[in-house]
Design a protein around this motif. Structure first.
Motif, PDB file in Angstrom:
ATOM      1  N   THR A  46      -3.740  -7.002   4.035  1.00  0.00           N
ATOM      2  CA  THR A  46      -3.487  -6.194   2.845  1.00  0.00           C
ATOM      3  C   THR A  46      -2.208  -6.660   2.170  1.00  0.00           C
ATOM      4  O   THR A  46      -1.229  -6.968   2.845  1.00  0.00           O
ATOM      5  CB  THR A  46      -3.348  -4.718   3.246  1.00  0.00           C
ATOM      6  N   MET A  47      -2.223  -6.698   0.853  1.00  0.00           N
ATOM      7  CA  MET A  47      -1.009  -6.976   0.081  1.00  0.00           C
ATOM      8  C   MET A  47      -0.756  -5.813  -0.876  1.00  0.00           C
ATOM      9  O   MET A  47      -1.620  -5.488  -1.699  1.00  0.00           O
ATOM     10  CB  MET A  47      -1.166  -8.299  -0.685  1.00  0.00           C
ATOM     11  N   VAL A  48       0.415  -5.186  -0.753  1.00  0.00           N
ATOM     12  CA  VAL A  48       0.751  -4.010  -1.552  1.00  0.00           C
ATOM     13  C   VAL A  48       1.833  -4.382  -2.572  1.00  0.00           C
ATOM     14  O   VAL A  48       2.851  -4.974  -2.207  1.00  0.00           O
ATOM     15  CB  VAL A  48       1.265  -2.872  -0.640  1.00  0.00           C
ATOM     16  N   ALA A  49       1.589  -4.025  -3.847  1.00  0.00           N
ATOM     17  CA  ALA A  49       2.580  -4.305  -4.897  1.00  0.00           C
ATOM     18  C   ALA A  49       3.892  -3.613  -4.565  1.00  0.00           C
ATOM     19  O   ALA A  49       3.905  -2.451  -4.147  1.00  0.00           O
ATOM     20  CB  ALA A  49       2.061  -3.814  -6.247  1.00  0.00           C
ATOM     21  N   GLY A  50       4.993  -4.324  -4.720  1.00  0.00           N
ATOM     22  CA  GLY A  50       6.310  -3.753  -4.432  1.00  0.00           C
ATOM     23  C   GLY A  50       6.692  -3.873  -2.974  1.00  0.00           C
ATOM     24  O   GLY A  50       7.837  -3.650  -2.601  1.00  0.00           O
ATOM     25  N   VAL A  51       5.729  -4.222  -2.122  1.00  0.00           N
ATOM     26  CA  VAL A  51       6.021  -4.409  -0.697  1.00  0.00           C
ATOM     27  C   VAL A  51       5.832  -5.881  -0.318  1.00  0.00           C
ATOM     28  O   VAL A  51       6.746  -6.520   0.208  1.00  0.00           O
ATOM     29  CB  VAL A  51       5.115  -3.524   0.193  1.00  0.00           C
ATOM     30  N   HIS A  52       4.641  -6.403  -0.611  1.00  0.00           N
ATOM     31  CA  HIS A  52       4.346  -7.794  -0.262  1.00  0.00           C
ATOM     32  C   HIS A  52       4.505  -8.757  -1.425  1.00  0.00           C
ATOM     33  O   HIS A  52       4.515  -9.960  -1.240  1.00  0.00           O
ATOM     34  CB  HIS A  52       2.922  -7.919   0.281  1.00  0.00           C
ATOM     35  N   PHE A  53       4.545  -8.239  -2.639  1.00  0.00           N
ATOM     36  CA  PHE A  53       4.736  -9.111  -3.807  1.00  0.00           C
ATOM     37  C   PHE A  53       5.325  -8.287  -4.939  1.00  0.00           C
ATOM     38  O   PHE A  53       5.268  -7.057  -4.929  1.00  0.00           O
ATOM     39  CB  PHE A  53       3.407  -9.754  -4.235  1.00  0.00           C
ATOM     40  N   ASP A  54       5.911  -8.989  -5.919  1.00  0.00           N
ATOM     41  CA  ASP A  54       6.458  -8.293  -7.081  1.00  0.00           C
ATOM     42  C   ASP A  54       5.911  -8.935  -8.353  1.00  0.00           C
ATOM     43  O   ASP A  54       5.034  -9.804  -8.308  1.00  0.00           O
ATOM     44  CB  ASP A  54       7.995  -8.311  -7.049  1.00  0.00           C
ATOM     45  N   GLU A  55       6.452  -8.507  -9.498  1.00  0.00           N
ATOM     46  CA  GLU A  55       5.893  -8.960 -10.786  1.00  0.00           C
ATOM     47  C   GLU A  55       6.161 -10.445 -11.045  1.00  0.00           C
ATOM     48  O   GLU A  55       5.578 -11.030 -11.947  1.00  0.00           O
ATOM     49  CB  GLU A  55       6.395  -8.072 -11.951  1.00  0.00           C
TER      50      GLU A  55
END
Ligand code: ADP
Ligand code: MG
Length: 322
Positions: A46-55
């Protein structure tokens, strides 16, 4: 756009189909055909925005990376990728985002003849969950368990690039724009070592993919195999983008404790080293011998004959991959 239009436009369109998919993306379940003497390897990430990646991460890279991290787990088991299921939660239907994301996903999936057979599409904070399934001959399982004293420890590719890219983005290290781009390429578009994993099946005694840094991931092999290891830190492979451009200690730190490399770490008995060379000649992936398995002693790091303090080995990071 409705949920079903999103699925049809972005997740059904754009992919190749496999002969063993009887029903895909069209019913309550997907149906696939299996064959005798084959095991199925299953993994989810799982990849969660703000946790595993950003903008800063382009959506195309997100699609690629979501597939890559799952296929990297299949590679570590020597499995041949077959089927994917995607659970996507997003705050809104952003067509240009979906266009790029799905293109990145299909590109890598198609390259490995892996079909997206189903999933779920919901509204909420951006979260991407992918399940990958791969095929394995039942008599050739490659796991973390099986490393023996005397086996040689190898890693594929180069280490530390993804962690260095993150550090550069955060201003913790300074590299020139060209190097920054090379490092980010490795952070955004990691290469799952699928062909290598399959070639290792009859040769390696254990394997793992490096997602949390070599020290932590090799330690998983040591624990499962109930052995120790001696690692030669001066043999760790670095990319041209890293080599000579940042301090040696920092380089070593990224290789040992940085995440997101998605290279393979594996062990080879002395008697199979020649077979490994032959197998590698057809694959085009560099591998480097970085140490040897010992009967006991946990993980020990050496710079030539000098043992490094255990504080360097035991460094724990509470990074993005909780
Ligand atoms: P159900 O409500 O029966 O679970 P859905 O209406 O959620 O089914 O989905 C319809 C079909 O589309 C199913 O076959 C499902 O597997 C597929 N699907 C849903 N979302 C995705 C997605 N993001 N990618 C691929 N297939 C999807
Ligand atoms: Mg249903």
């Amino acid at each position: 756009m409705t949920e079903f239009e999103v699925i049809a436009s972005y997740f059904n369109a754009g992919q190749q189909s496999r002969g063993d998919v009887i029903l895909g993306q069209s019913d309550d379940c997907a149906i696939v055909r299996t064959t005798p003497q084959t095991h199925i390897a299953v993994t989810t990430d799982t990849m969660v925005a703000g946790v595993h990646f950003d903008e800063k991460v382009p959506p195309r890279a997100l699609g690629h990376k979501l597939v890559a991290v799952n296929l990297s787990d299949l590679a570590a088991m020597g499995a041949e990728p077959a089927w994917l299921s995607l659970a996507i939660t997003m705050p809104e239907v952003n067509t240009s985002w979906l266009e790029e994301f799905s293109a990145g996903l299909h590109e890598l999936a198609n390259y490995y003849n892996c079909q997206l057979i189903g999933g779920d599409t919901t509204r909420g904070p951006l979260t991407l969950t992918l399940t990958a399934q791969g095929l394995l001959p039942e008599d050739q399982l490659l796991t973390r368990r099986g490393a023996n004293p005397g086996d040689w420890i190898y890693v594929s590719g180069t280490l530390g690039d993804a962690a260095a890219a993150l550090a550069a983005q955060r201003g913790e290290i300074s590299v020139c724009p060209v190097q920054q781009q090379q490092l980010e390429e490795r952070l955004f578009y990691p290469t799952p070592r699928i062909t290598l994993g399959q070639a290792l099946r009859p040769i390696a005694t254990s394997a793992i993919d490096i997602s949390d840094g070599l020290a932590a991931d090799l330690s998983h092999i040591l624990k499962r195999s109930e052995v120790g290891a001696r690692l030669q830190v001066n043999n760790l492979p670095y990319s041209n983008a890293l080599n000579g451009n940042i301090a040696v200690e920092q380089q070593r730190h990224f290789a040992l404790h940085g995440g997101d490399d998605y290279e393979l770490c594996f062990t080879i008995p002395e008697a199979s080293r020649g077979t490994l060379e032959t197998a590698l000649a057809h694959i085009g992936v560099d591998v480097t011998c970085v140490g040897q398995i010992e009967a006991n002693g946990g993980l020990r790091l050496f710079d030539g004959d000098n043992e490094l303090p255990s504080s360097i080995v035991g460094y724990q990071h509470f990074g993005v991959n909780l």
